[in-house]
Design a protein around this motif. Structure first.
Motif, PDB file in Angstrom:
ATOM      1  N   ASP A 285      11.196  -9.134  14.502  1.00 18.78           N
ATOM      2  CA  ASP A 285      12.598  -9.561  14.475  1.00 18.78           C
ATOM      3  C   ASP A 285      12.791 -10.863  15.241  1.00 18.78           C
ATOM      4  O   ASP A 285      13.570 -11.735  14.838  1.00 18.78           O
ATOM      5  N   GLY A 288      11.436 -13.549  12.943  1.00 21.95           N
ATOM      6  CA  GLY A 288      12.331 -13.734  11.800  1.00 21.95           C
ATOM      7  C   GLY A 288      13.491 -14.630  12.154  1.00 21.95           C
ATOM      8  O   GLY A 288      13.783 -15.604  11.450  1.00 21.95           O
ATOM      9  N   SER A 289      14.140 -14.355  13.248  1.00 22.89           N
ATOM     10  CA  SER A 289      15.298 -15.174  13.601  1.00 22.89           C
ATOM     11  C   SER A 289      14.857 -16.557  14.079  1.00 22.89           C
ATOM     12  O   SER A 289      15.508 -17.554  13.791  1.00 22.89           O
ATOM     13  N   SER A 293      15.994 -17.504   9.191  1.00 25.74           N
ATOM     14  CA  SER A 293      16.822 -16.527   8.494  1.00 25.74           C
ATOM     15  C   SER A 293      15.971 -15.309   8.137  1.00 25.74           C
ATOM     16  O   SER A 293      14.779 -15.440   7.851  1.00 25.74           O
ATOM     17  N   LEU A 294      16.626 -14.145   8.119  1.00 25.25           N
ATOM     18  CA  LEU A 294      15.911 -12.922   7.725  1.00 25.25           C
ATOM     19  C   LEU A 294      15.356 -13.043   6.311  1.00 25.25           C
ATOM     20  O   LEU A 294      14.376 -12.395   5.957  1.00 25.25           O
ATOM     21  N   HIS A 314      14.243  -7.964   4.640  1.00 22.54           N
ATOM     22  CA  HIS A 314      15.612  -7.716   5.106  1.00 22.54           C
ATOM     23  C   HIS A 314      16.229  -6.521   4.381  1.00 22.54           C
ATOM     24  O   HIS A 314      15.595  -5.904   3.515  1.00 22.54           O
ATOM     25  N   ASP A 380      23.189 -19.003   4.820  1.00 25.50           N
ATOM     26  CA  ASP A 380      22.360 -18.690   5.989  1.00 25.50           C
ATOM     27  C   ASP A 380      21.470 -19.867   6.367  1.00 25.50           C
ATOM     28  O   ASP A 380      21.216 -20.114   7.548  1.00 25.50           O
TER      29      ASP A 380
END
Ligand code: NAP
Ligand code: MG
Length: 411
Positions: A285, A288-289, A293-294, A314, A380
């Motif tokens: 996680d 990812g960030s 973006s996821l 996601h 996003d």
């Protein structure tokens, strides 16, 4: 299950991909991706399983098991995001019961390790400046705190750890703690078999990607539990990989988990980071960030028996779906779904020796990245892109249309 086949003048797929459909906004995008980016160019050979929540409920979730076994049969699957029901979903979909996570069910059947990698676009800079290459994560998807037993200790007393051998031998007992007052205890486990298949999957994946493999635990503190992970990785390396790694010019690198975190932050990326279950949960996680973006993450479940399931990392993008249901347009990002398909196509092409399929998948990935790099992007991405007057936010379908245009130019 229903077979879909289309013919005439298109690139032919020799063997079957198991297609697993899902829920909400990702289900909507899934259909558009197939219609605009795949069906016009490929003679597909798909076996379709609908894992939409309604269908899972109708079939008492048997459809999920069937899909998992189909992946075992054909070797390659591609999965859309699915709802894992909770109390709200039971009401919303009027479910018979709270069905388990489809990903959990499929992982249990295939016994896999989950590999995640960021999708890098030139104008979407990572949050960490020096990460110029992708950091891949391999997450052990069995045991530890995810299969724990816990007790809320009400007051003073003795907590013990005990193992009773099945062959009638002497039990092994250890005191965990002599409680003077209330507290908590937790029991976790793992198996040599699962750790060993995790290690094999990671060594295989890193060699396949030609990147070094990093592994880290806290064996200075956990001298039996974490030490066992380290030992199994080391033995696996020496027995089956050392020569191959030397030939490929990559290394296996072990260090302590805190040291690994510090080094990753300063690195340029470009490694596979094998993580114990909890570390992988948290670190994927974070990555990812950090990569924007996821939706800019690929995810594949690799089983030690050579089965592959490609998926979007996601969720079903619920909020966007409710907007869509009201007739509003959304700017949802289909990149992870597209890359799930290209991953499956490349694997199918590799297994069936159909280079033209692999070439198509590369071109589709290239067209998707070109679209973003030319400033056409979903919301996003616009939020994190390098500012440029040509950048513009488009709706989901416009984004996919733009990719299709770039793709046609390449074919
Ligand atoms: P989510 O679908 O990942 O969405 C969380 C937020 O992340 C969205 O509201 C959106 O932010 C952003 N986002 C995620 N994917 C995006 C995309 N493709 N394009 C643009 N923005 C995106 O997580 P969730 O809303 O918490 O979960 C919804 C459902 O997904 C749940 O029922 C859960 O069970 C399921 N789920 C499935 C999987 C899987 O099957 N692999 C994994 C996780 C969750 P903004 O709202 O700010 O635009
Ligand atoms: Mg997590």
């Amino acid at each position: 299950m229903k077979k879909t086949k289309e013919t005439t003048g298109k690139i032919k797929m020799k063997n079957t991909i198991v297609e697993i459909d899902g829920d909400e906004m990702t289900r909507v995008m899934w259909a558009i991706v197939k219609e605009k980016l795949l069906f016009p160019f490929l003679d597909m050979n798909l076996e379709y399983y609908d894992l939409g929540l309604k269908k899972r409920d109708e079939t008492d979730d048997n459809i999920t098991m069937e899909a998992a076994h189909a992946i075992k049969k054909y070797g390659v699957g591609v999965k859309c995001a699915t709802i894992t029901p909770n109390k709200d979903r039971i009401k919303e979909y009027n479910l018979k019961k709270e069905w388990p996570s489809p990903n959990g069910t499929i992982r249990a059947v295939l016994d896999g390790t989950v590999f995640r990698s960021p999708i890098l676009a030139k104008n979407i800079p990572p949050g960490v400046r020096n990460w110029t290459k992708p950091i891949h994560i391999g997450r052990h998807a069995y045991g530890d705190v995810y299969k724990n037993q816990e007790i809320r200790v009400p007051g003073a007393g003795k907590a013990e750890l005990m193992f009773t051998p099945a062959d009638g031998g002497q039990p092994i007992t250890q005191t965990i703690h002599e409680f003077k007052g209330s507290g908590i205890i937790q029991g976790i486990h793992n198996t040599d078999k699962s750790i060993s298949s995790f290690a094999k999957a990671c060594f295989t994946y890193a060699l396949d990607q030609k990147v070094p493999l990093w592994f880290a635990v806290k064996d200075t503190i956990s001298k039996i539990y974490d030490a066992r992970f380290r030992q199994i990785f080391q033995e696996e390396y020496e027995k089956n990989w050392m020569e191959k790694y030397k030939e490929a010019g990559i290394e296996y690198f072990f260090t302590l988990i805190d040291d690994a975190v510090a080094r990753i932050m300063k690195s340029e990326g470009g490694m596979l980071w094998a993580c114990k279950n909890y570390d992988g949960d948290v670190m994927s996680d974070m990555l990812g960030s950090a990569y924007g973006s996821l939706a800019m993450m690929t995810s594949v479940l690799v089983s030690p028996d050579g089965y592959f399931e490609y998926e979007a990392a996601h969720g079903t993008v619920q909020k966007h779906y409710y907007k869509y249901l009201k007739g509003e347009k959304t700017s949802s990002n289909p990149m992870a779904l597209i890359f799930a398909w290209t991953g499956a196509l490349k694997k199918r092409g590799e297994l069936d020796n159909t280079p033209e399929l692999i070439d198509f998948a590369h071109k589709l990935e290239g067209a998707s990245l070109e679209t973003i790099q030319n400033g056409i992007m979903t919301g996003d991405l616009l939020r994190v892109a390098i500012p440029d007057p040509k950048n513009k936010q488009v709706y989901t379908e416009e984004f996919i249309d733009a990719i299709a245009d770039y793709l046609k130019k390449k074919l």
